[in-house]
Design a protein around this motif. Sequence first.
Motif, short mmCIF file in Angstrom:
data_model
loop_
_atom_site.label_atom_id
_atom_site.label_comp_id
_atom_site.label_asym_id
_atom_site.label_seq_id
_atom_site.Cartn_x
_atom_site.Cartn_y
_atom_site.Cartn_z
N GLN A 38 0.75 -1.17 -0.03
CA GLN A 38 -0.08 0.03 0.02
C GLN A 38 0.89 1.36 0.00
N ALA A 39 0.81 1.96 -0.94
CA ALA A 39 1.50 3.13 -1.39
C ALA A 39 0.53 4.34 -0.56
N PRO A 40 1.18 5.31 -0.31
CA PRO A 40 0.45 6.54 0.38
C PRO A 40 -0.54 7.04 -0.72
N GLY A 41 -1.91 7.19 -0.29
CA GLY A 41 -2.98 7.70 -0.97
C GLY A 41 -3.38 6.63 -1.75
N LYS A 42 -3.06 5.35 -1.85
CA LYS A 42 -3.55 4.38 -2.71
C LYS A 42 -3.97 3.32 -1.87
#
Length: 119
Positions: A38-42
């Motif tokens: 999980q990437a930031p904002g995704k």
Amino acid sequence: VQLQASGGGLVQPGGSLRLSCAASGGFFSMNEMGWYRQAPGKQRELVAVITSGGMSRYGDDVKGRFTISRDNAKSTVDLLMNSLTAEDTAVYYCNAKGRRLSGRKYDAWGQGTLVTVSS
């Protein structure tokens, strides 16, 4: 079922990193082990999973660069990540699915390990 992940850290673009995850606790089967990120904002997305029989499946973004492997006897799963780019920066989560000794299904998650790709 408890999952302990390790191996995250900072790596330069083009570099490699290996993540490891070890499962513990009582269970009857561990049909699938794998990694999500999980990437930031995704949203959390599939990276790679592998069955107890050795069948693997990869997310489109990592095909050809990442390799998943597992040791059924040790209840571990590794993820070798090559040719890393900034887009691979994310928190990586180990996951395991199977059945408990009671017969009930489980879907267990590790605590997450941060991978940062940056120069």
